[in-house]
Design a protein around this motif. Structure first.
Motif, PDB file in Angstrom:
ATOM      1  N   PRO A  38       6.971 -28.310 -44.603  1.00  0.00           N
ATOM      2  CA  PRO A  38       6.649 -28.427 -46.206  1.00  0.00           C
ATOM      3  C   PRO A  38       7.295 -30.066 -46.566  1.00  0.00           C
ATOM      4  O   PRO A  38       8.098 -30.197 -46.115  1.00  0.00           O
ATOM      5  CB  PRO A  38       7.393 -27.436 -46.998  1.00  0.00           C
ATOM      6  CG  PRO A  38       8.021 -26.669 -45.885  1.00  0.00           C
ATOM      7  CD  PRO A  38       7.925 -27.024 -44.536  1.00  0.00           C
ATOM      8  N   LEU A  39       6.578 -30.659 -47.464  1.00  0.00           N
ATOM      9  CA  LEU A  39       7.086 -31.663 -47.917  1.00  0.00           C
ATOM     10  C   LEU A  39       7.585 -32.072 -49.414  1.00  0.00           C
ATOM     11  O   LEU A  39       8.111 -32.882 -49.880  1.00  0.00           O
ATOM     12  CB  LEU A  39       5.856 -33.133 -47.729  1.00  0.00           C
ATOM     13  CG  LEU A  39       5.400 -33.316 -46.339  1.00  0.00           C
ATOM     14  CD1 LEU A  39       4.145 -33.937 -46.260  1.00  0.00           C
ATOM     15  CD2 LEU A  39       6.500 -33.807 -45.398  1.00  0.00           C
ATOM     16  N   HIS A  45       7.682 -32.517 -56.572  1.00  0.00           N
ATOM     17  CA  HIS A  45       8.724 -33.411 -56.123  1.00  0.00           C
ATOM     18  C   HIS A  45       8.811 -33.366 -54.661  1.00  0.00           C
ATOM     19  O   HIS A  45       8.792 -32.159 -54.189  1.00  0.00           O
ATOM     20  CB  HIS A  45       9.818 -33.228 -56.916  1.00  0.00           C
ATOM     21  CG  HIS A  45      10.078 -33.363 -58.521  1.00  0.00           C
ATOM     22  ND1 HIS A  45       9.635 -32.400 -59.222  1.00  0.00           N
ATOM     23  CD2 HIS A  45      10.227 -34.358 -59.064  1.00  0.00           C
ATOM     24  CE1 HIS A  45       9.856 -33.067 -60.419  1.00  0.00           C
ATOM     25  NE2 HIS A  45      10.278 -34.227 -60.373  1.00  0.00           N
ATOM     26  N   LEU A  46       8.754 -34.264 -53.926  1.00  0.00           N
ATOM     27  CA  LEU A  46       9.125 -34.419 -52.398  1.00  0.00           C
ATOM     28  C   LEU A  46      10.553 -33.867 -52.291  1.00  0.00           C
ATOM     29  O   LEU A  46      11.518 -34.009 -52.937  1.00  0.00           O
ATOM     30  CB  LEU A  46       8.792 -35.753 -51.954  1.00  0.00           C
ATOM     31  CG  LEU A  46       7.364 -36.393 -51.954  1.00  0.00           C
ATOM     32  CD1 LEU A  46       7.539 -37.838 -51.641  1.00  0.00           C
ATOM     33  CD2 LEU A  46       6.723 -35.608 -51.046  1.00  0.00           C
ATOM     34  N   ASN A  47      10.523 -33.191 -51.175  1.00  0.00           N
ATOM     35  CA  ASN A  47      11.753 -32.528 -50.542  1.00  0.00           C
ATOM     36  C   ASN A  47      12.624 -33.856 -50.082  1.00  0.00           C
ATOM     37  O   ASN A  47      11.694 -35.027 -49.773  1.00  0.00           O
ATOM     38  CB  ASN A  47      11.768 -31.444 -49.703  1.00  0.00           C
ATOM     39  CG  ASN A  47      10.762 -31.569 -48.517  1.00  0.00           C
ATOM     40  OD1 ASN A  47      10.582 -32.585 -48.014  1.00  0.00           O
ATOM     41  ND2 ASN A  47      10.471 -30.291 -48.032  1.00  0.00           N
ATOM     42  N   VAL A  48      13.697 -33.699 -49.182  1.00  0.00           N
ATOM     43  CA  VAL A  48      14.248 -34.717 -48.334  1.00  0.00           C
ATOM     44  C   VAL A  48      13.361 -35.270 -46.889  1.00  0.00           C
ATOM     45  O   VAL A  48      13.054 -36.391 -47.087  1.00  0.00           O
ATOM     46  CB  VAL A  48      15.764 -34.264 -47.967  1.00  0.00           C
ATOM     47  CG1 VAL A  48      16.257 -35.394 -47.053  1.00  0.00           C
ATOM     48  CG2 VAL A  48      16.638 -34.105 -49.111  1.00  0.00           C
ATOM     49  N   LYS A  49      12.678 -34.282 -46.431  1.00  0.00           N
ATOM     50  CA  LYS A  49      11.988 -34.620 -45.536  1.00  0.00           C
ATOM     51  C   LYS A  49      10.463 -35.204 -45.871  1.00  0.00           C
ATOM     52  O   LYS A  49      10.273 -36.472 -45.174  1.00  0.00           O
ATOM     53  CB  LYS A  49      11.369 -33.301 -44.592  1.00  0.00           C
ATOM     54  CG  LYS A  49      10.523 -33.648 -43.546  1.00  0.00           C
ATOM     55  CD  LYS A  49      10.021 -32.341 -42.700  1.00  0.00           C
ATOM     56  CE  LYS A  49       9.296 -32.621 -41.442  1.00  0.00           C
ATOM     57  NZ  LYS A  49       9.590 -33.562 -40.511  1.00  0.00           N
ATOM     58  N   SER A  51      10.256 -37.125 -48.601  1.00  0.00           N
ATOM     59  CA  SER A  51      10.722 -38.593 -49.173  1.00  0.00           C
ATOM     60  C   SER A  51      11.042 -39.691 -48.007  1.00  0.00           C
ATOM     61  O   SER A  51      10.514 -40.460 -48.016  1.00  0.00           O
ATOM     62  CB  SER A  51      12.153 -38.412 -50.062  1.00  0.00           C
ATOM     63  OG  SER A  51      12.271 -39.574 -50.655  1.00  0.00           O
ATOM     64  N   ALA A  52      11.610 -38.895 -47.134  1.00  0.00           N
ATOM     65  CA  ALA A  52      12.081 -39.801 -45.831  1.00  0.00           C
ATOM     66  C   ALA A  52      10.749 -40.222 -45.045  1.00  0.00           C
ATOM     67  O   ALA A  52      10.565 -41.348 -44.693  1.00  0.00           O
ATOM     68  CB  ALA A  52      12.917 -39.075 -44.919  1.00  0.00           C
ATOM     69  N   GLU A  53      10.078 -39.342 -45.000  1.00  0.00           N
ATOM     70  CA  GLU A  53       8.508 -39.525 -44.160  1.00  0.00           C
ATOM     71  C   GLU A  53       7.834 -40.621 -45.099  1.00  0.00           C
ATOM     72  O   GLU A  53       7.044 -41.620 -44.324  1.00  0.00           O
ATOM     73  CB  GLU A  53       7.770 -38.153 -43.970  1.00  0.00           C
ATOM     74  CG  GLU A  53       8.534 -37.624 -42.620  1.00  0.00           C
ATOM     75  CD  GLU A  53       7.505 -36.415 -42.193  1.00  0.00           C
ATOM     76  OE1 GLU A  53       6.352 -36.450 -42.491  1.00  0.00           O
ATOM     77  OE2 GLU A  53       8.137 -35.715 -41.432  1.00  0.00           O
ATOM     78  N   LEU A  54       7.848 -40.395 -46.361  1.00  0.00           N
ATOM     79  CA  LEU A  54       6.782 -41.148 -47.292  1.00  0.00           C
ATOM     80  C   LEU A  54       7.609 -42.576 -47.130  1.00  0.00           C
ATOM     81  O   LEU A  54       6.838 -43.773 -46.809  1.00  0.00           O
ATOM     82  CB  LEU A  54       7.010 -40.754 -48.595  1.00  0.00           C
ATOM     83  CG  LEU A  54       6.242 -41.856 -49.552  1.00  0.00           C
ATOM     84  CD1 LEU A  54       4.772 -41.987 -49.239  1.00  0.00           C
ATOM     85  CD2 LEU A  54       6.600 -41.417 -50.934  1.00  0.00           C
ATOM     86  N   GLY A  55       9.020 -42.733 -47.176  1.00  0.00           N
ATOM     87  CA  GLY A  55       9.275 -44.003 -47.113  1.00  0.00           C
ATOM     88  C   GLY A  55       9.436 -44.730 -45.830  1.00  0.00           C
ATOM     89  O   GLY A  55       8.740 -46.021 -45.828  1.00  0.00           O
ATOM     90  N   LEU A  56       9.362 -44.176 -44.773  1.00  0.00           N
ATOM     91  CA  LEU A  56       9.251 -44.712 -43.188  1.00  0.00           C
ATOM     92  C   LEU A  56       7.736 -45.050 -43.132  1.00  0.00           C
ATOM     93  O   LEU A  56       7.372 -46.106 -42.393  1.00  0.00           O
ATOM     94  CB  LEU A  56       9.711 -43.580 -42.371  1.00  0.00           C
ATOM     95  CG  LEU A  56      11.024 -43.386 -42.260  1.00  0.00           C
ATOM     96  CD1 LEU A  56      11.661 -42.204 -41.340  1.00  0.00           C
ATOM     97  CD2 LEU A  56      12.037 -44.508 -41.816  1.00  0.00           C
ATOM     98  N   LEU A  76      17.987 -47.153 -43.901  1.00  0.00           N
ATOM     99  CA  LEU A  76      17.081 -46.104 -43.549  1.00  0.00           C
ATOM    100  C   LEU A  76      17.556 -44.743 -43.115  1.00  0.00           C
ATOM    101  O   LEU A  76      18.741 -44.779 -42.086  1.00  0.00           O
ATOM    102  CB  LEU A  76      15.743 -46.597 -42.959  1.00  0.00           C
ATOM    103  CG  LEU A  76      15.058 -47.768 -43.586  1.00  0.00           C
ATOM    104  CD1 LEU A  76      13.858 -47.977 -42.589  1.00  0.00           C
ATOM    105  CD2 LEU A  76      14.224 -47.191 -44.702  1.00  0.00           C
ATOM    106  N   PRO A  77      17.167 -43.772 -43.517  1.00  0.00           N
ATOM    107  CA  PRO A  77      17.732 -42.423 -43.047  1.00  0.00           C
ATOM    108  C   PRO A  77      17.424 -42.318 -41.429  1.00  0.00           C
ATOM    109  O   PRO A  77      16.310 -43.017 -40.889  1.00  0.00           O
ATOM    110  CB  PRO A  77      17.021 -41.419 -43.581  1.00  0.00           C
ATOM    111  CG  PRO A  77      15.787 -42.015 -44.290  1.00  0.00           C
ATOM    112  CD  PRO A  77      16.219 -43.456 -44.357  1.00  0.00           C
TER     113      PRO A  77
END
Length: 79
Positions: A38-39, A45-49, A51-56, A76-77
């Motif tokens: 799940p994202l 609202h995006l979860n941490v995963k 948000s990180a995947e979106l940013g990357l 970056l994470p």
């Protein structure tokens, strides 16, 4: 999104960046990553995963968007 874009256009030091094309590639949206995880934290609202995947994905596709240049030196994470 249009109201947010309008607000940003009219407000000093506020930038708008539309992530729709990254969240819904080809017009198809999914609440899950390619590996089935799940994202989202809740319906909006995006979860941490997520948000990180979106940013990357954004940085990989187009570098750091101009709206985020002031914080582009932040690390970056780890993946």
């Amino acid at each position: 999104n249009e109201r947010l874009r309008s607000f940003a256009d009219q407000t000093q030091n506020v930038r708008y960046f539309d992530v729709t094309s990254f969240l819904c590639p080809g017009g198809r949206c999914s609440a899950y990553s390619a590996d089935g995880k799940p994202l989202y934290y809740d319906p909006n609202h995006l979860n941490v995963k997520g948000s990180a995947e979106l940013g990357l994905a954004i940085v990989a596709a187009e570098g750091v968007p101009a709206a985020f240049e002031p914080v582009s030196s932040w690390p970056l994470p780890a993946r």
